[in-house]
Design a protein around this motif. Structure first.
Motif, mmCIF file in Angstrom:
data_model
loop_
_atom_site.group_PDB
_atom_site.id
_atom_site.type_symbol
_atom_site.label_atom_id
_atom_site.label_comp_id
_atom_site.label_asym_id
_atom_site.label_seq_id
_atom_site.Cartn_x
_atom_site.Cartn_y
_atom_site.Cartn_z
ATOM 1 N N LEU A 193 6.711 44.385 4.152
ATOM 2 C CA LEU A 193 7.563 45.566 4.266
ATOM 3 C C LEU A 193 6.856 46.836 3.845
ATOM 4 O O LEU A 193 7.286 47.930 4.205
ATOM 5 C CB LEU A 193 8.828 45.383 3.415
ATOM 6 C CG LEU A 193 10.040 44.720 4.063
ATOM 7 C CD1 LEU A 193 11.228 44.749 3.114
ATOM 8 C CD2 LEU A 193 10.405 45.366 5.374
ATOM 9 N N VAL A 194 5.783 46.718 3.062
ATOM 10 C CA VAL A 194 5.046 47.915 2.639
ATOM 11 C C VAL A 194 4.474 48.622 3.857
ATOM 12 O O VAL A 194 4.616 49.843 4.029
ATOM 13 C CB VAL A 194 3.925 47.541 1.647
ATOM 14 C CG1 VAL A 194 3.065 48.761 1.330
ATOM 15 C CG2 VAL A 194 4.522 46.962 0.370
ATOM 16 N N ALA A 195 3.811 47.850 4.726
ATOM 17 C CA ALA A 195 3.266 48.440 5.950
ATOM 18 C C ALA A 195 4.384 48.966 6.843
ATOM 19 O O ALA A 195 4.251 50.035 7.453
ATOM 20 C CB ALA A 195 2.429 47.406 6.704
ATOM 21 N N ASP A 196 5.487 48.222 6.921
ATOM 22 C CA ASP A 196 6.622 48.682 7.733
ATOM 23 C C ASP A 196 7.194 49.982 7.183
ATOM 24 O O ASP A 196 7.567 50.873 7.946
ATOM 25 C CB ASP A 196 7.712 47.611 7.768
ATOM 26 C CG ASP A 196 7.306 46.392 8.582
ATOM 27 O OD1 ASP A 196 6.515 46.559 9.532
ATOM 28 O OD2 ASP A 196 7.770 45.287 8.260
ATOM 29 N N ALA A 197 7.283 50.092 5.853
ATOM 30 C CA ALA A 197 7.817 51.306 5.236
ATOM 31 C C ALA A 197 6.934 52.516 5.552
ATOM 32 O O ALA A 197 7.432 53.598 5.875
ATOM 33 C CB ALA A 197 7.932 51.121 3.723
ATOM 34 N N ILE A 198 5.634 52.318 5.446
ATOM 35 C CA ILE A 198 4.716 53.409 5.769
ATOM 36 C C ILE A 198 4.813 53.763 7.240
ATOM 37 O O ILE A 198 4.791 54.942 7.628
ATOM 38 C CB ILE A 198 3.270 53.012 5.389
ATOM 39 C CG1 ILE A 198 3.157 52.841 3.867
ATOM 40 C CG2 ILE A 198 2.268 54.051 5.889
ATOM 41 C CD1 ILE A 198 1.831 52.265 3.414
ATOM 42 N N ASP A 199 4.969 52.734 8.085
ATOM 43 C CA ASP A 199 5.052 52.961 9.530
ATOM 44 C C ASP A 199 6.290 53.759 9.914
ATOM 45 O O ASP A 199 6.211 54.738 10.658
ATOM 46 C CB ASP A 199 5.045 51.608 10.248
ATOM 47 C CG ASP A 199 4.961 51.761 11.759
ATOM 48 O OD1 ASP A 199 4.118 52.548 12.231
ATOM 49 O OD2 ASP A 199 5.747 51.109 12.471
ATOM 50 N N ILE A 200 7.477 53.384 9.390
ATOM 51 C CA ILE A 200 8.701 54.114 9.753
ATOM 52 C C ILE A 200 8.690 55.509 9.141
ATOM 53 O O ILE A 200 9.189 56.463 9.744
ATOM 54 C CB ILE A 200 9.966 53.327 9.332
ATOM 55 C CG1 ILE A 200 11.238 54.051 9.786
ATOM 56 C CG2 ILE A 200 10.005 53.106 7.845
ATOM 57 C CD1 ILE A 200 11.335 54.315 11.264
ATOM 58 N N ALA A 201 8.115 55.651 7.950
ATOM 59 C CA ALA A 201 8.018 56.985 7.348
ATOM 60 C C ALA A 201 7.135 57.891 8.199
ATOM 61 O O ALA A 201 7.457 59.056 8.450
ATOM 62 C CB ALA A 201 7.471 56.887 5.931
ATOM 63 N N ARG A 202 6.020 57.340 8.663
ATOM 64 C CA ARG A 202 5.120 58.126 9.516
ATOM 65 C C ARG A 202 5.777 58.435 10.858
ATOM 66 O O ARG A 202 5.626 59.541 11.391
ATOM 67 C CB ARG A 202 3.809 57.359 9.722
ATOM 68 C CG ARG A 202 2.892 57.367 8.511
ATOM 69 C CD ARG A 202 1.624 56.562 8.772
ATOM 70 N NE ARG A 202 0.630 56.783 7.728
ATOM 71 C CZ ARG A 202 -0.555 56.197 7.702
ATOM 72 N NH1 ARG A 202 -0.908 55.339 8.661
ATOM 73 N NH2 ARG A 202 -1.410 56.449 6.722
ATOM 74 N N ALA A 203 6.484 57.460 11.407
ATOM 75 C CA ALA A 203 7.151 57.674 12.694
ATOM 76 C C ALA A 203 8.208 58.764 12.575
ATOM 77 O O ALA A 203 8.347 59.619 13.466
ATOM 78 C CB ALA A 203 7.781 56.373 13.185
ATOM 79 N N THR A 204 8.956 58.755 11.470
ATOM 80 C CA THR A 204 9.978 59.786 11.260
ATOM 81 C C THR A 204 9.338 61.152 11.099
ATOM 82 O O THR A 204 9.801 62.148 11.672
ATOM 83 C CB THR A 204 10.817 59.445 10.015
ATOM 84 O OG1 THR A 204 11.394 58.143 10.183
ATOM 85 C CG2 THR A 204 11.928 60.458 9.822
ATOM 86 N N ASP A 205 8.263 61.211 10.319
ATOM 87 C CA ASP A 205 7.560 62.483 10.136
ATOM 88 C C ASP A 205 7.015 63.000 11.468
ATOM 89 O O ASP A 205 7.063 64.202 11.751
ATOM 90 C CB ASP A 205 6.419 62.300 9.131
ATOM 91 C CG ASP A 205 5.665 63.583 8.865
ATOM 92 O OD1 ASP A 205 6.219 64.472 8.179
ATOM 93 O OD2 ASP A 205 4.528 63.717 9.352
ATOM 94 N N THR A 206 6.508 62.083 12.311
ATOM 95 C CA THR A 206 5.997 62.479 13.625
ATOM 96 C C THR A 206 7.103 63.071 14.490
ATOM 97 O O THR A 206 6.909 64.094 15.156
ATOM 98 C CB THR A 206 5.371 61.263 14.333
ATOM 99 O OG1 THR A 206 4.271 60.787 13.566
ATOM 100 C CG2 THR A 206 4.898 61.638 15.735
#
Length: 821
Positions: free
Chosen positions: A745-758
């Protein structure tokens, strides 16, 4: 002479007159404060300040001053639903109105959610004052959540109100479009050379007038409210532009009446005003629909909790009651397929519980007496009897709802620039429209008609809506879909921090490992293993540390002697007196601090550490003799290695921080594929190590942990990520909380955070580009007012549509499962 104002603050933590003096001194040191007095008995402070000082700034500064002095100001939060906002300029006006209320410390407004969150010292403000301030500014408001209560009813109430508003917007949009259809059809026919299909001037006037002043009345009402507040908004631009088009058409029609009798019909622009209103109405309807979809994840969480529950009476009989009537200590009966109405402990029965709605874990979790269950989860099989521990607003589900709502109200740093631009956007557009009119009028030989059309196009093409919706829309969808999969984004700033990450540091025990160590080996110097175990278990009898639990489990039911003079050494171990002997139990650092040589068992310790096991030593502090050692095995989590590999695929470096020996930490790191290891660390050392790593890599660092000892490191990192199996202290310090103990979930958390920021940056880029390109085109006459109105209406819809693409995001685990044959 300026008028003085006053502010009353509750203050906690004071115990004597000197405490009151320190608070008074801190408050008097603030700029603008004329006097400050503290009442120790009532635990309150009275501050008198110059009237020129802003109430919000003073309240926030006073609270910060009290905090720096070592005391606290209890706060309360108000959540308000707001109607009447149409663009980013409205957001600024609403925030300004809320901050003008004496005592308000902060106010944040979410345009996409049509809501506001206000923070104030406890008892200094009430909801009625806030609502009155908003009404004075031209907006309607209603409280929909009480701080500390169950958010679910408020969200349900808001959903119902939103559905009614959506139906009304749909009906008005369809009516306006139906009335605009003959105009738009005639305009298209004229462009194709069929000028006889346009409605007569009188019919145009009779249709366009009610559309302008009845269906378009909302723009006048909101625009007038903005003018009264000394500012402007999208409604004002639409009102000015459409009124100008309607007025120009009416003037041309009246002036051309003599010519109409001779068959000469002037070109009118009623289709411009009516089409603009129709397109904006359509855009508002589509925008309202999209707004409802942005909150879909929150609505899904809301639907988890049942409205009734079956409670066991004292005589053993059952009764069905509403969940609002439940109390801690009540016994609930859950059959297969039923949802838990409150948090509690299983006291009878066995079964499997579906927790996917809270944690994202697809597999049911077995439950037996002593296990915790959460409100909203579902009993899949078996009959369970649960004793309630938390109800309503204190359940995990309610806390998640509040957490997600607070995150959606927050503003990432990039929004500060948007807010500054939005505050001057409408005045700048009005100025550009005036300049456009003057220059076009001059360059076209005094032709008012052409000049006015160009100015109208400028007014209606400008869209502060897209600017206002760009950030909150993406934030609402992103945080909502993340929560659905067990990832809670607490801080909007975490989005930008995730984007800039270069390295992820993990705590070892309980984060990368299961956190359930067992005694794998033990060695006694005199060969008496039973005595060694009895002494160690006695020292750990009251400890909650995982290693202590492992020793007690190994000791079993052996009678333990009492311990005296117990003391805990953070990150090193414990000591105490057992049967007259002062014993130490801890790591090699503790032995070194007390001058005890570990050499007699060093070979055994190195052998155990080489297998990735944690070693603890038992010694007699008085005789300085080593008594023995314990080796604890704690297996890595099943997904730890895959999580490390995924982070590396994302271009991130991975490090592990551990209080273990270098040999034990390196053994675990080698199994998981981690190259950078820092071992032998005390809790206070981890913050310094993070600072060193930050300097070495020249970028931001995320820290992942789960325990109380991890809280300082989580706070010291650029992005703290707390594992959901961890403590409240860790979760309160972290920017992101994972609802289950899965390192993937750590990688998933970073991924969704980055996707939202994008998505936020894409939205802002589109909104800025749209205005930067559209306004000049309109000013130079390259954009018809009708097309300008349509483009403006759909610009905000496109921003929302882009944000809604985040709903397609799924964690890696789900993607992998779907990819399997």
């Amino acid at each position: 002479m300026s008028i003085s104002q006053s502010l009353d603050l509750p203050v906690t933590g004071m115990s004597c007159a000197s405490c009151a003096g320190r608070v008074e001194k801190a408050l008097r040191a603030l700029p603008g404060v004329q006097s400050a007095s503290v009442n120790l008995a009532s635990e309150s402070a009275h501050v008198v300040f110059e009237g020129a000082a802003q109430d919000t700034l003073m309240a926030a500064a006073a609270m910060q001053a009290v905090k720096k002095a070592g005391y606290a100001v209890p706060q309360e939060r108000f959540r308000l639903g707001i109607s009447g906002m149409s663009c980013a300029s409205c957001v600024g006006r609403v925030e300004k109105a809320l901050r003008s209320v004496p005592g308000v410390a902060s106010a944040a407004v979410n345009l996409a959610g049509e809501s506001a969150e206000v923070s104030a010292p406890l008892g200094s403000v009430d909801a009625a004052q806030l609502i009155a301030a908003l009404r004075k500014a031209g907006y309607e408001a209603r409280p929909f959540d009480d701080a500390g209560t169950d958010a679910a009813p408020a969200i349900a109430q808001r959903a119902e109100a939103t559905a009614k508003a959506l139906a009304r917007e749909r009906n008005l949009a369809l009516l306006t479009l139906a009335l605009a259809a003959p105009f738009v059809g005639g305009m298209i026919a004229s462009l194709l050379g069929h000028h006889d299909l346009m409605l007569s001037p009188l019919v145009q006037f009779l249709i366009a007038t009610p559309v302008q002043f009845v269906l378009g009345w909302r723009f006048y009402r909101a625009g007038w409210s903005a003018l009264r507040a000394g500012t402007g908004n999208m409604d004002l631009l639409v009102a000015l532009g459409t009124t100008a088009a309607w007025g120009l058409s009416t003037w041309l029609w009246i002036a051309g009446l003599p010519h109409i009798e001779h068959g000469v019909v002037p070109h009118l622009y009623y289709e411009g005003s009516i089409a603009i209103i129709a397109f904006v109405r359509l855009g508002k309807w589509l925008e309202a629909r999209a707004r409802g979809q942005t909150a879909a994840a929150l609505q899904a969480l809301l639907r988890l909790r049942p409205t009734t529950a079956r409670r066991r009476r004292a005589d053993g009989s059952e009764e069905t009651v509403e969940t609002a009537l439940l109390q801690p200590g009540d016994l609930l009966l859950l059959r297969a397929g039923e949802a838990f109405a409150a948090d509690g402990i299983v006291v009878e029965g066995h079964g499997s519980v579906d927790e996917s709605m809270l944690t994202g874990e697809s597999l049911p979790v077995d439950k037996q007496p002593g296990d915790t269950v959460r409100a909203g989860t579902i009993n899949r099989d078996g009959l369970l009897v649960v004793q309630i521990e938390a109800i309503a607003g204190e359940t995990m589900l309610a806390r998640i709802l509040r957490l997600v709502e607070s995150a959606q109200m927050a503003k990432p740093p990039v929004q500060q620039l948007v807010d500054r631009i939005s505050s001057i956007f409408v005045p700048v557009v009005l100025f550009i429209a005036l300049v456009t009119f003057a220059l076009t009028f001059t360059l076209n030989g005094g032709n008012v008609e052409i000049a006015l059309l160009h100015a109208i196009a400028v007014l209606v093409i400008a869209c502060p809506c897209a600017l206002g919706l760009a950030t909150p829309a993406a934030l609402m969808v992103g945080t909502g879909v993340a929560a659905k999969h067990g990832i809670l984004i607490r801080d909007a700033g975490a989005l930008e921090q995730a984007r800039d990450l270069r390295l992820v540091a993990f705590d070892k025990t309980g984060t990368l490992t299961e956190g359930r160590p067992v005694v794998a080996a033990l060695h006694a110097m005199n060969g008496d293993v039973a005595a060694l175990l009895r002494f160690a278990a006695a020292l750990q009898v009251g400890s909650q540390h995982p290693l202590a639990a492992a020793i007690r489990a190994r000791a079993g039911t052996v009678a333990l002697p009492p311990v005296q003079d117990f003391r805990d050494f953070a990150g090193r171990g414990v000591c105490g007196t057992v049967e007259g002997r002062h014993l130490l139990l801890g790591n090699v650092r503790l032995l070194q601090e007390h001058g005890i040589d570990a050499a007699p068992l060093r070979a055994q310790a190195e052998e155990q550490a080489g297998q990735g096991r944690t070693v603890s030593w038992l010694a007699d502090d008085h005789s300085k003799q080593l008594l023995g050692l314990f080796a604890f095995g704690d297996e890595p989590r099943a997904t730890s290695a895959a999580a490390i590999a995924r982070l590396k695929q994302m271009g991130l470096r991975v490090a592990m921080l551990s209080g273990d020996s270098f040999a034990a930490a390196n053994a675990v790191a080698a199994r998981l594929g981690i190259d950078e290891v820092r071992a032998g660390l005390l809790p206070e050392d981890k913050a310094a190590v993070l600072a060193q790593l930050r300097n070495d890599i020249g970028g931001d660092i995320a820290m992942v942990g789960d325990g109380v000892n991890d809280a300082p490191a989580l706070a010291a990192s650029d992005l703290g990520i707390a594992m959901g199996s961890g403590t409240d202290a860790a979760m309160q310090t972290a920017g992101i909380t994972l609802m289950r103990g899965d390192p993937l979930l750590v990688a998933d958390a970073i991924d969704i955070a980055r996707a939202t920021d994008t998505r936020i940056r894409q939205n802002l880029g589109w909104a800025f580009a749209y205005n930067v390109i559209g306004i000049p085109l309109a000013a130079f006459g390259l954009l018809d007012p009708v097309l300008a109105g349509g483009a403006m209406a759909f610009s905000s819809v496109s921003v929302l549509a882009n944000a809604l693409l985040l709903r397609r995001w799924r964690p890696t685990t789900i993607v992998r499962q779907e990819a399997r044959p």
